[in-house]
Scaffold this motif. Structure first.
Motif, PDB file in Angstrom:
ATOM      1  N   ASN A  72      93.867  42.550  91.844  1.00 13.96           N
ATOM      2  CA  ASN A  72      94.316  41.703  90.750  1.00 13.96           C
ATOM      3  C   ASN A  72      95.800  41.411  90.938  1.00 13.96           C
ATOM      4  OD1 ASN A  72      93.047  40.704  88.171  1.00 13.96           O
ATOM      5  ND2 ASN A  72      94.933  41.538  87.345  1.00 13.96           N
ATOM      6  N   VAL A  73      96.175  40.130  90.917  1.00 16.79           N
ATOM      7  CA  VAL A  73      97.573  39.747  91.114  1.00 16.79           C
ATOM      8  C   VAL A  73      97.986  38.810  89.977  1.00 16.79           C
ATOM      9  CG1 VAL A  73      99.244  38.628  92.628  1.00 16.79           C
ATOM     10  CG2 VAL A  73      97.344  39.921  93.620  1.00 16.79           C
ATOM     11  N   THR A  74      99.102  39.126  89.328  1.00 20.92           N
ATOM     12  CA  THR A  74      99.637  38.297  88.247  1.00 20.92           C
ATOM     13  C   THR A  74     101.021  37.815  88.624  1.00 20.92           C
ATOM     14  OG1 THR A  74      98.403  39.526  86.567  1.00 20.92           O
ATOM     15  CG2 THR A  74     100.274  38.216  85.805  1.00 20.92           C
ATOM     16  N   ALA A  75     101.228  36.502  88.539  1.00 18.04           N
ATOM     17  CA  ALA A  75     102.529  35.897  88.814  1.00 18.04           C
ATOM     18  C   ALA A  75     102.804  34.868  87.727  1.00 18.04           C
ATOM     19  CB  ALA A  75     102.553  35.233  90.187  1.00 18.04           C
ATOM     20  N   GLY A  76     103.765  35.154  86.880  1.00 17.76           N
ATOM     21  CA  GLY A  76     104.026  34.262  85.758  1.00 17.76           C
ATOM     22  C   GLY A  76     102.828  34.227  84.839  1.00 17.76           C
ATOM     23  N   GLY A  77     102.336  33.029  84.523  1.00 20.29           N
ATOM     24  CA  GLY A  77     101.185  32.906  83.643  1.00 20.29           C
ATOM     25  C   GLY A  77      99.860  32.881  84.361  1.00 20.29           C
ATOM     26  N   ILE A  78      99.862  33.034  85.687  1.00 17.94           N
ATOM     27  CA  ILE A  78      98.626  32.959  86.471  1.00 17.94           C
ATOM     28  C   ILE A  78      98.182  34.354  86.905  1.00 17.94           C
ATOM     29  CG2 ILE A  78      97.540  32.036  88.538  1.00 17.94           C
ATOM     30  CD1 ILE A  78      99.481  29.738  88.473  1.00 17.94           C
ATOM     31  N   THR A  79      96.918  34.662  86.672  1.00 16.27           N
ATOM     32  CA  THR A  79      96.315  35.906  87.143  1.00 16.27           C
ATOM     33  C   THR A  79      95.096  35.568  87.988  1.00 16.27           C
ATOM     34  OG1 THR A  79      97.026  37.135  85.180  1.00 16.27           O
ATOM     35  CG2 THR A  79      95.248  38.088  86.489  1.00 16.27           C
ATOM     36  N   VAL A  80      95.049  36.119  89.202  1.00 16.92           N
ATOM     37  CA  VAL A  80      93.915  35.926  90.107  1.00 16.92           C
ATOM     38  C   VAL A  80      93.350  37.297  90.453  1.00 16.92           C
ATOM     39  CG1 VAL A  80      93.140  35.037  92.338  1.00 16.92           C
ATOM     40  CG2 VAL A  80      94.928  33.827  91.072  1.00 16.92           C
ATOM     41  N   GLY A  81      92.039  37.434  90.373  1.00 19.11           N
ATOM     42  CA  GLY A  81      91.432  38.717  90.680  1.00 19.11           C
ATOM     43  C   GLY A  81      90.062  38.557  91.286  1.00 19.11           C
ATOM     44  N   GLY A  82      89.630  39.580  91.997  1.00 20.32           N
ATOM     45  CA  GLY A  82      88.303  39.553  92.595  1.00 20.32           C
ATOM     46  C   GLY A  82      87.840  40.943  92.944  1.00 20.32           C
ATOM     47  N   GLY A  83      86.556  41.074  93.178  1.00 24.32           N
ATOM     48  CA  GLY A  83      86.000  42.370  93.536  1.00 24.32           C
ATOM     49  C   GLY A  83      84.759  42.221  94.388  1.00 24.32           C
ATOM     50  N   ILE A  84      84.400  43.293  95.063  1.00 24.50           N
ATOM     51  CA  ILE A  84      83.205  43.325  95.899  1.00 24.50           C
ATOM     52  C   ILE A  84      82.574  44.703  95.783  1.00 24.50           C
ATOM     53  CG2 ILE A  84      84.567  43.959  97.943  1.00 24.50           C
ATOM     54  CD1 ILE A  84      82.485  42.441  99.630  1.00 24.50           C
ATOM     55  N   SER A  85      81.269  44.744  95.745  1.00 23.43           N
ATOM     56  CA  SER A  85      80.542  46.004  95.626  1.00 23.43           C
ATOM     57  C   SER A  85      79.321  45.962  96.523  1.00 23.43           C
ATOM     58  CB  SER A  85      80.121  46.226  94.164  1.00 23.43           C
ATOM     59  OG  SER A  85      79.252  47.331  94.038  1.00 23.43           O
ATOM     60  N   LYS A  86      79.005  47.099  97.133  1.00 24.68           N
ATOM     61  CA  LYS A  86      77.804  47.201  97.985  1.00 24.68           C
ATOM     62  C   LYS A  86      77.070  48.487  97.639  1.00 24.68           C
ATOM     63  CE  LYS A  86      76.234  47.519 102.810  1.00 24.68           C
ATOM     64  NZ  LYS A  86      74.882  47.313 102.374  1.00 24.68           N
ATOM     65  N   THR A  87      75.784  48.351  97.347  1.00 23.39           N
ATOM     66  CA  THR A  87      74.939  49.499  97.043  1.00 23.39           C
ATOM     67  C   THR A  87      73.879  49.641  98.123  1.00 23.39           C
ATOM     68  OG1 THR A  87      75.243  49.087  94.673  1.00 23.39           O
ATOM     69  CG2 THR A  87      73.466  50.583  95.302  1.00 23.39           C
ATOM     70  N   SER A  88      73.679  50.874  98.595  1.00 27.60           N
ATOM     71  CA  SER A  88      72.725  51.123  99.680  1.00 27.60           C
ATOM     72  C   SER A  88      71.699  52.151  99.248  1.00 27.60           C
ATOM     73  CB  SER A  88      73.450  51.639 100.932  1.00 27.60           C
ATOM     74  OG  SER A  88      74.459  50.748 101.342  1.00 27.60           O
ATOM     75  N   ASN A  89      70.442  51.905  99.612  1.00 29.43           N
ATOM     76  CA  ASN A  89      69.400  52.899  99.392  1.00 29.43           C
ATOM     77  C   ASN A  89      69.616  54.089 100.323  1.00 29.43           C
ATOM     78  OD1 ASN A  89      67.867  51.367  97.509  1.00 29.43           O
ATOM     79  ND2 ASN A  89      66.981  50.185  99.192  1.00 29.43           N
ATOM     80  N   LEU A  90      69.422  55.284  99.788  1.00 32.06           N
ATOM     81  CA  LEU A  90      69.397  56.469 100.639  1.00 32.06           C
ATOM     82  C   LEU A  90      67.965  56.878 100.954  1.00 32.06           C
ATOM     83  CD1 LEU A  90      72.298  58.574  99.092  1.00 32.06           C
ATOM     84  CD2 LEU A  90      72.337  57.080 101.087  1.00 32.06           C
ATOM     85  N   ASP A  91      67.009  56.223 100.329  1.00 36.08           N
ATOM     86  CA  ASP A  91      65.589  56.425 100.621  1.00 36.08           C
ATOM     87  C   ASP A  91      65.035  55.085 101.087  1.00 36.08           C
ATOM     88  OD1 ASP A  91      62.850  56.743 100.633  1.00 36.08           O
ATOM     89  OD2 ASP A  91      62.796  57.979  98.835  1.00 36.08           O
ATOM     90  N   SER A  92      64.710  54.962 102.351  1.00 37.23           N
ATOM     91  CA  SER A  92      64.285  53.685 102.924  1.00 37.23           C
ATOM     92  C   SER A  92      62.976  53.175 102.330  1.00 37.23           C
ATOM     93  CB  SER A  92      64.147  53.812 104.447  1.00 37.23           C
ATOM     94  OG  SER A  92      63.190  54.814 104.776  1.00 37.23           O
ATOM     95  N   SER A  93      62.199  54.043 101.679  1.00 41.13           N
ATOM     96  CA  SER A  93      60.923  53.589 101.121  1.00 41.13           C
ATOM     97  C   SER A  93      61.112  52.628  99.957  1.00 41.13           C
ATOM     98  CB  SER A  93      60.086  54.793 100.667  1.00 41.13           C
ATOM     99  OG  SER A  93      60.721  55.464  99.587  1.00 41.13           O
ATOM    100  N   LYS A  94      62.328  52.583  99.373  1.00 43.06           N
ATOM    101  CA  LYS A  94      62.590  51.664  98.252  1.00 43.06           C
ATOM    102  C   LYS A  94      62.985  50.277  98.723  1.00 43.06           C
ATOM    103  CE  LYS A  94      65.769  53.927  96.033  1.00 43.06           C
ATOM    104  NZ  LYS A  94      66.726  54.214  94.932  1.00 43.06           N
TER     105      LYS A  94
END
Length: 207
Positions: free
Chosen positions: A95-117
């Motif tokens: 997240n970055v804020t400069a003056g009146g502008i704020t820009v943000g982003g995110g990323i998430s990765k979920t992995s099965n630990l049981d391959s049968s799912k």
């Protein structure tokens, strides 16, 4: 959206959060013996303990670069339980804020630990991306956010979401706002679109 939510929720846990190091770095770790709401000891021993344990760790960093505020966080969890309740998740955000502008982003990765799912409706496999921008000037604040969730399921493979918002502060006590949300649910053969509009008003009274 599976971007920042944790499996442990408000279950009883052991937590350590460090003081801020070097002015802006902070570390946290947590252990949840069981996510089951019960007054008995966690059933996690033996070969087939039915309860779910959660191990979590996070790192956050905040600093100022000139007139800009920068915030960064990285986190992860390892969930160990029955085959249906076992997965690993990592995420990060900026997240970055400069003056009146704020820009943000995110990323998430979920992995099965049981391959049968994998490739079933019970899968935890998935990726989430989101990006947003907000601009505030005077009494007005406008924002835009988009996100994309790849589910890893066979029935619904993807969700694409977009949101616009405008807020106006009438005075110190009263604000009004408008939101527009669009969502596209994607399967292997179809797209299902949905839209929603909303108006909000907030008024603060007293001290």
């Amino acid at each position: 959206i599976r971007d920042s939510a944790t499996t442990s929720g408000d279950a009883n846990k052991i937590i350590y959060i460090s003081p801020k190091l070097g002015g802006g770095l902070q570390i946290g770790v947590a252990y949840t013996p069981s996510t089951t709401a019960a007054n008995t000891a966690p059933a996690v021993g033996g070969n087939d303990g039915p309860d779910t344990q959660v191990y979590e760790a996070s790192l956050s960093f905040e600093t100022k670069m000139g007139t800009s505020d920068v915030k960064l966080d990285i986190g992860g969890e390892h969930v160990s339980g029955t085959s249906a309740n076992t997965h690993r998740r990592v995420r990060g955000g900026l997240n970055v804020t400069a003056g009146g502008i704020t820009v943000g982003g995110g990323i998430s990765k979920t992995s099965n630990l049981d391959s049968s799912k994998s490739n079933t409706t019970n899968t935890d496999e998935g990726r989430v991306y989101d990006l947003g921008i907000k601009y505030a000037t005077g009494a007005f604040t406008v924002g835009f956010q988009m996100s994309d969730e790849e589910t890893g399921e066979t029935s619904v493979t993807d969700y694409e979401n977009t949101m616009y918002s405008v807020t106006f502060n009438v005075n110190d006590d009263l604000s009004i706002g408008y939101n527009h949300v669009e969502s596209d649910q994607v399967t292997s053969s179809t797209h299902s679109d949905a839209e929603a509009d909303s108006l909000q008003a907030a008024y603060t009274m007293g001290g």
